[in-house]
Design a protein around this motif. Structure first.
Motif, PDB file in Angstrom:
ATOM      1  N   GLN B  14      20.031  35.402   8.303  1.00  0.00           N
ATOM      2  CA  GLN B  14      21.343  34.471   7.818  1.00  0.00           C
ATOM      3  C   GLN B  14      21.685  34.731   6.626  1.00  0.00           C
ATOM      4  N   PHE B  15      23.214  35.028   6.488  1.00  0.00           N
ATOM      5  CA  PHE B  15      23.686  35.134   5.012  1.00  0.00           C
ATOM      6  C   PHE B  15      24.280  33.626   4.710  1.00  0.00           C
ATOM      7  N   LYS B  16      24.207  33.180   3.557  1.00  0.00           N
ATOM      8  CA  LYS B  16      25.049  32.016   2.998  1.00  0.00           C
ATOM      9  C   LYS B  16      26.529  32.531   2.455  1.00  0.00           C
ATOM     10  N   THR B  17      27.285  31.975   3.133  1.00  0.00           N
ATOM     11  CA  THR B  17      28.611  32.395   2.684  1.00  0.00           C
ATOM     12  C   THR B  17      29.480  31.009   2.370  1.00  0.00           C
ATOM     13  N   ARG B  18      30.604  31.203   1.789  1.00  0.00           N
ATOM     14  CA  ARG B  18      31.221  29.873   1.181  1.00  0.00           C
ATOM     15  C   ARG B  18      31.875  29.060   2.760  1.00  0.00           C
ATOM     16  N   MET B  21      26.836  29.300   6.865  1.00  0.00           N
ATOM     17  CA  MET B  21      25.893  29.944   7.422  1.00  0.00           C
ATOM     18  C   MET B  21      26.477  31.159   8.238  1.00  0.00           C
ATOM     19  N   VAL B  22      26.294  32.447   8.175  1.00  0.00           N
ATOM     20  CA  VAL B  22      26.677  33.409   9.015  1.00  0.00           C
ATOM     21  C   VAL B  22      25.338  34.240   9.522  1.00  0.00           C
ATOM     22  N   THR B  23      25.256  33.952  11.092  1.00  0.00           N
ATOM     23  CA  THR B  23      23.867  34.751  11.433  1.00  0.00           C
ATOM     24  C   THR B  23      24.354  35.956  11.868  1.00  0.00           C
ATOM     25  N   ALA B  24      23.748  37.009  11.081  1.00  0.00           N
ATOM     26  CA  ALA B  24      24.023  38.330  11.401  1.00  0.00           C
ATOM     27  C   ALA B  24      23.299  39.065  12.497  1.00  0.00           C
ATOM     28  N   VAL B  25      22.069  38.693  12.251  1.00  0.00           N
ATOM     29  CA  VAL B  25      20.918  39.131  13.341  1.00  0.00           C
ATOM     30  C   VAL B  25      20.254  37.892  13.927  1.00  0.00           C
ATOM     31  N   GLY B  42      25.768  49.513  18.616  1.00  0.00           N
ATOM     32  CA  GLY B  42      26.911  48.066  18.672  1.00  0.00           C
ATOM     33  C   GLY B  42      28.019  48.359  18.001  1.00  0.00           C
ATOM     34  N   PRO B  43      29.028  47.599  18.304  1.00  0.00           N
ATOM     35  CA  PRO B  43      30.161  47.640  17.556  1.00  0.00           C
ATOM     36  C   PRO B  43      30.176  47.410  16.085  1.00  0.00           C
ATOM     37  N   ASP B  44      31.352  47.456  15.372  1.00  0.00           N
ATOM     38  CA  ASP B  44      31.455  46.831  14.070  1.00  0.00           C
ATOM     39  C   ASP B  44      31.236  45.536  14.082  1.00  0.00           C
ATOM     40  N   GLY B  45      30.234  45.096  13.103  1.00  0.00           N
ATOM     41  CA  GLY B  45      29.916  43.786  12.800  1.00  0.00           C
ATOM     42  C   GLY B  45      28.867  43.288  13.711  1.00  0.00           C
ATOM     43  N   ALA B  46      28.255  44.109  14.506  1.00  0.00           N
ATOM     44  CA  ALA B  46      27.117  43.645  15.374  1.00  0.00           C
ATOM     45  C   ALA B  46      25.988  43.217  14.729  1.00  0.00           C
ATOM     46  N   GLY B  47      25.804  43.878  13.364  1.00  0.00           N
ATOM     47  CA  GLY B  47      24.322  43.418  12.770  1.00  0.00           C
ATOM     48  C   GLY B  47      23.625  44.665  12.612  1.00  0.00           C
ATOM     49  N   LYS B  48      23.968  45.848  12.925  1.00  0.00           N
ATOM     50  CA  LYS B  48      23.288  46.847  12.957  1.00  0.00           C
ATOM     51  C   LYS B  48      22.649  47.197  11.430  1.00  0.00           C
ATOM     52  N   SER B  49      23.510  47.256  10.464  1.00  0.00           N
ATOM     53  CA  SER B  49      23.193  47.635   9.117  1.00  0.00           C
ATOM     54  C   SER B  49      22.141  46.363   8.486  1.00  0.00           C
ATOM     55  N   THR B  50      22.765  45.441   8.862  1.00  0.00           N
ATOM     56  CA  THR B  50      21.740  44.066   8.450  1.00  0.00           C
ATOM     57  C   THR B  50      20.406  44.211   9.041  1.00  0.00           C
ATOM     58  N   ALA B  51      20.305  44.491  10.335  1.00  0.00           N
ATOM     59  CA  ALA B  51      19.006  44.812  10.731  1.00  0.00           C
ATOM     60  C   ALA B  51      18.175  45.709  10.277  1.00  0.00           C
ATOM     61  N   ALA B  88      21.758  55.081   3.583  1.00  0.00           N
ATOM     62  CA  ALA B  88      22.751  53.862   3.662  1.00  0.00           C
ATOM     63  C   ALA B  88      24.063  54.401   4.418  1.00  0.00           C
ATOM     64  N   GLN B  89      24.573  53.123   5.110  1.00  0.00           N
ATOM     65  CA  GLN B  89      25.779  53.585   5.575  1.00  0.00           C
ATOM     66  C   GLN B  89      26.890  53.965   4.702  1.00  0.00           C
ATOM     67  N   GLN B  90      27.174  53.236   3.558  1.00  0.00           N
ATOM     68  CA  GLN B  90      28.022  53.820   2.566  1.00  0.00           C
ATOM     69  C   GLN B  90      27.639  54.895   1.934  1.00  0.00           C
ATOM     70  N   ASP B 165      21.837  54.907   8.866  1.00  0.00           N
ATOM     71  CA  ASP B 165      22.989  53.807   9.173  1.00  0.00           C
ATOM     72  C   ASP B 165      24.221  54.608   9.551  1.00  0.00           C
ATOM     73  N   GLU B 166      24.586  54.833  10.632  1.00  0.00           N
ATOM     74  CA  GLU B 166      26.012  55.352  10.909  1.00  0.00           C
ATOM     75  C   GLU B 166      25.961  56.621  10.196  1.00  0.00           C
ATOM     76  N   PRO B 167      25.105  57.772  10.489  1.00  0.00           N
ATOM     77  CA  PRO B 167      25.165  59.060   9.600  1.00  0.00           C
ATOM     78  C   PRO B 167      26.361  59.715   9.878  1.00  0.00           C
TER      79      PRO B 167
HETATM   80  N1  LIG Z   1      25.936  40.137   2.269  1.00  0.00           N
HETATM   81  C1  LIG Z   1      26.572  39.523   3.469  1.00  0.00           C
HETATM   82  N2  LIG Z   1      27.010  38.180   3.031  1.00  0.00           N
HETATM   83  C2  LIG Z   1      27.781  37.743   4.182  1.00  0.00           C
HETATM   84  N3  LIG Z   1      27.872  38.100   5.382  1.00  0.00           N
HETATM   85  C3  LIG Z   1      27.422  39.362   5.623  1.00  0.00           C
HETATM   86  C4  LIG Z   1      26.735  40.272   4.662  1.00  0.00           C
HETATM   87  N4  LIG Z   1      26.517  41.437   5.056  1.00  0.00           N
HETATM   88  C5  LIG Z   1      26.693  41.301   6.333  1.00  0.00           C
HETATM   89  N5  LIG Z   1      27.469  40.327   6.905  1.00  0.00           N
HETATM   90  C6  LIG Z   1      28.144  39.859   7.902  1.00  0.00           C
HETATM   91  O1  LIG Z   1      26.983  39.881   8.961  1.00  0.00           O
HETATM   92  C7  LIG Z   1      27.435  40.716  10.280  1.00  0.00           C
HETATM   93  C8  LIG Z   1      26.974  41.904  10.436  1.00  0.00           C
HETATM   94  O2  LIG Z   1      27.101  42.845   9.665  1.00  0.00           O
HETATM   95  P1  LIG Z   1      26.369  44.359   9.733  1.00  0.00           P
HETATM   96  O3  LIG Z   1      27.259  45.196   8.663  1.00  0.00           O
HETATM   97  O4  LIG Z   1      25.104  44.234   9.684  1.00  0.00           O
HETATM   98  O5  LIG Z   1      27.223  44.934  10.644  1.00  0.00           O
HETATM   99  P2  LIG Z   1      27.428  46.440  11.392  1.00  0.00           P
HETATM  100  O6  LIG Z   1      26.757  46.480  12.766  1.00  0.00           O
HETATM  101  O7  LIG Z   1      26.421  47.241  10.444  1.00  0.00           O
HETATM  102  O8  LIG Z   1      28.498  46.751  11.388  1.00  0.00           O
HETATM  103  P3  LIG Z   1      29.539  48.221  10.920  1.00  0.00           P
HETATM  104  O9  LIG Z   1      29.819  48.962  12.022  1.00  0.00           O
HETATM  105  O10 LIG Z   1      30.804  47.519  10.383  1.00  0.00           O
HETATM  106  O11 LIG Z   1      28.627  48.507   9.740  1.00  0.00           O
HETATM  107  C9  LIG Z   1      29.067  40.605   9.895  1.00  0.00           C
HETATM  108  O12 LIG Z   1      29.735  39.773  10.552  1.00  0.00           O
HETATM  109  C10 LIG Z   1      29.154  40.732   8.532  1.00  0.00           C
HETATM  110  O13 LIG Z   1      30.433  40.167   7.906  1.00  0.00           O
END
Ligand SMILES: Nc1ncnc2c1ncn2[C@@H]1O[C@H](COP(=O)(O)OP(=O)(O)OP(=O)(O)O)[C@@H](O)[C@H]1O
Ligand SMILES: [Mg+2]
Lengths: 383, 318
Positions: B14-18, B21-25, B42-51, B88-90, B165-167
């Protein structure tokens, strides 16, 4: 070679390559300090009025009395003590009774008429503000009073006195520089402290940005995934900057000595080590900021604050002895404070390690503490 | 030593945001055996990078366990960092270093000996097709070349596992194909375990195991064939002249399990091709909707994924 050193070597090689490749950054790092140096040198006026002064009038004629009166009329000097000779003046300065002494040798009137009059000015070297103001004022008065005061003879005498006494004893001269821009002489007394302010500003600012910038850019991720330890990373950022800042310091001091003609009395070797410790501690402080900051902006603000505190509380302009406890304590937290004191001592008094070792030790301890703190505060992860 | 290359149990981040809490994974469990090519799809924002980052120890975890080669992601960060390659993705290789300087740098921080560097760097550069660009700044390389350089750098210490990550993000189709054939070589020659995140369904087909990630949750896992086998019935494809009308008519028809849109085409999942094909054609004719031939097509990962996501959202909706 231990793995840690191998990683450090690879990191340093990378940093050096990147630093050297960034021409604009390099120009900024070398150019900004020089700009600051010239700006301060030509713009800062730190005049202090009514300096308590001891008078030794060995001539006791009309001209010598007029001369003393002219000094007092200039508002820069208060004739607070009448003494018999230079040794007594030295004691009075040492005791803090006066900040300056004017010694007029016998036959002043006759010598003035012959164009070979000499006046010896002794100033408390530990108080840069009085010294600089006093010197310029005395030089002006000497000029307006008897424009052809001899110079060479006096200069030699002055240097001898200063070597003998350990306190600054400066001759009144009528060099062309004094003639055209009397306040320029400020730089003589300002430089040892100014070099500290300029270098602390540069070091803290550069170091403060260097890690948080990589965090903001995201390039830190590919470094974090290597087995690099925080201390290695911190040192690898610090060492190339240390070399660069030392170079800048060399240029600043070089310009001070050769362009502005600031006399350097001490040991270059000792001064080098003092500078090294000072820059290392400033960089360490900057790296600590960099590791604690979340954004470059935050780091920049902290660096700016450090510069302001340095300017006001580091002892470069305002004497620290006159400060209340809290500002003085804040000053104690800046590397600059230790450097300015030691730098002045080495520059103008030419004394050895015996007189500056406490400040150097303080800087050494400061460096170790702040580098370890920076490493501890380095975030090993992205969140 | 654990026989799993990568494992995660109940991993949550989970990420703390303003905004709170955002649950990314959420409660992610996966197992990757050595030598596998595992795709986290998974699609954009699915949580792949976070996982990926949590498993690598680049982010702290909120709950659960994860490890690579038996080393815990949090406690044994440095053991992992010595044994794993990561892109890394970027694109985050130092852009102001040349190709060769980048290789040397990563070799140096991974403590690759001078002799090994002499042998491995030219090998990897040749492998990545960068031998003629050793003096070019990394920032001046094309997107595909950057990714290949990143791959070469991530392999310099002969890792047992690479996580990518998304090579192929921002890489043209030809370079994408080249990149995947490099990965294929690595798996074949070195038995490397490859963990790859991608939103591209065609890339998923190249993996030996895949996990479908949606909204931070793993909604399906298995081999590509198994995943496609999860779909009910058969797939019919056709292009109607009046799209909306056709869609409306077919929805809810008997024997129609699911309807997906695919550009101008409609994809209809049916229980029985023979019976339903005639039924649909009749219905369309009755409405006066012109269309091309209804044909049965092979289910691809794309359809499977969309179907699984629809099932998921229906479940959540109920
Ligand atoms: N540092 C962070 N702080 C707050 N929220 C975050 C942070 N990093 C990721 N998130 C949120 O977590 C969710 C998953 O993000 P993530 O980057 O893991 O997705 P992804 O599957 O890699 O997508 P993409 O294809 O866009 O890279 C998104 O909703 C994103 O906004
Ligand atoms: Mg991502």
């Amino acid at each position: 070679m231990p793995k840690s050193l191998r990683r450090l070597a690879a990191l340093i090689r990378k940093e050096v390559t990147q630093l050297l490749r960034d021409r604009r950054g390099l120009a900024y790092m070398l150019g900004l300090p020089l700009l600051q140096l010239f700006l301060y040198a030509y713009a800062v006026n730190t005049s202090v009025y009514h300096i308590p002064t001891a008078i030794v009038d060995q001539s006791r004629d009309r001209k010598s009395r007029e001369f003393v009166q002219a000094l007092v009329n200039s508002q820069y000097f208060n004739a607070t003590l009448q003494l018999e000779n230079g040794a007594e003046v030295m004691t009075a300065i040492d005791k803090g009774q006066v900040r300056a002494g004017v010694i007029i040798p016998p036959h002043f009137a006759a010598d003035t008429d012959r164009g070979s009059a000499t006046v010896l000015m002794m100033l408390d070297g530990s108080d840069s503000a009085s010294v600089s103001s006093g010197y310029s004022a005395a030089a002006l008065v000497a000029q307006s009073y008897a424009s052809h005061l001899a110079t060479e003879q006096v200069q030699r005498k002055g240097i001898r006195t200063s070597a003998l006494a350990g306190a600054s004893a400066l001759p009144i001269t009528t060099s062309t520089r004094v003639l055209y821009n009397p306040d320029m002489i400020d730089i003589w007394f300002l430089l040892p402290g100014l070099a500290g302010l300029i270098l602390q500003t540069l070091a803290v600012q550069q170091a403060a940005l260097i890690i948080v910038r990589e965090r903001e850019l995201g390039t830190i991720e590919q470094i974090l995934i290597t087995p690099t330890r925080p201390l290695e990373l911190v040192l690898s950022k610090m060492i190339p900057l240390l070399a660069l800042c030392l170079l800048t310091m060399g240029v600043v001091v070089g310009i001070g000595v050769f362009w502005f003609g600031v006399p350097f009395q001490g040991s270059f070797f000792l001064y080098f080590w003092l500078t090294l410790l000072f820059i290392a501690s400033s960089l360490g402080l900057g790296l600590l900021f960099s590791n604690r900051a979340r954004t470059q902006k935050q780091a920049q603000q902290q660096a700016l604050l450090t510069m302001m505190f340095g300017l006001l509380l580091g002892g470069m302009i305002y004497p620290r002895s006159a400060m209340p406890a809290i500002p003085r304590f804040i000053g104690d937290l800046l590397p600059m404070t230790y450097f300015v004191r030691a730098s002045r001592t080495i520059f103008t008094k030419g004394v050895g390690l015996r007189f500056v070792w406490t400040d150097m030790l303080a800087l050494a301890i400061y460096t170790v503490v702040v580098v370890l703190l920076a490493a501890r505060n380095f975030k090993k992860r992205l969140d | 030593m654990n026989e799993l290359a990568i494992s995660a149990q109940g991993l949550t981040k989970q990420f703390k945001t303003r905004g709170g809490m955002v649950t990314a994974v959420e409660n992610l469990s996966l197992r990757v055996t050595p030598g596998e090519t595992y795709g986290l799809i998974g699609p954009d924002g699915a949580g792949k990078s976070t996982a990926t980052r949590v498993i690598l120890g680049l982010l702290t975890r909120t709950a659960g366990e994860s490890s690579i080669l038996g080393f815990d992601s949090m406690a044994d960060s440095y053991e992992i960092r010595e044994r794993v390659g990561y892109i890394a993705q970027q694109n985050v290789l130092p852009a102001d270093l040349t190709v060769m300087e980048n290789m040397r740098f990563f070799a140096g921080v991974q403590c690759v000996s001078a002799e090994a560097q002499k042998k491995r760097i030219p090998e990897l550069l040749a492998f990545a097709g960068l031998s003629n660009f050793t003096n070019r700044l990394a920032g001046r390389l094309s997107g595909g070349m950057k990714k290949k350089l990143a791959l070469a750098c991530s392999l310099i210490h002969e890792p047992q596992v690479v996580m990518l990550d998304e090579p192929t993000l921002g890489v043209d189709p030809v370079s994408r194909r080249e990149f995947w054939s490099l990965l294929g070589d690595l798996r074949a020659e070195k038995g490397l375990t490859i963990f790859v995140c991608t939103p591209y369904m065609d890339e998923a087909e190249r993996c030996t195991q895949i996990g479908l990630l949606y909204g931070g949750k793993l909604i399906a896992a298995g081999t590509p064939t198994q995943i496609k086998g999860l779909l009910p019935g058969h797939l019919l494809e056709f292009t109607p002249a009046q799209f909306a009308a056709a869609q409306q008519r077919i929805t809810g028809m008997e024997g129609v399990l699911e309807l997906q849109t695919y550009g101008e085409k409609l994809h209809v999942f049916v229980d029985d091709v023979g019976a339903r094909k005639a039924q649909i054609e009749m219905a369309l004719a009755a409405e006066g909707i012109a269309h091309d031939d209804l044909r049965e097509i092979e289910v691809r990962m794309e359809e499977a994924f969309i179907s699984l996501v629809q099932q998921q959202t229906e479940k959540v909706g109920v």
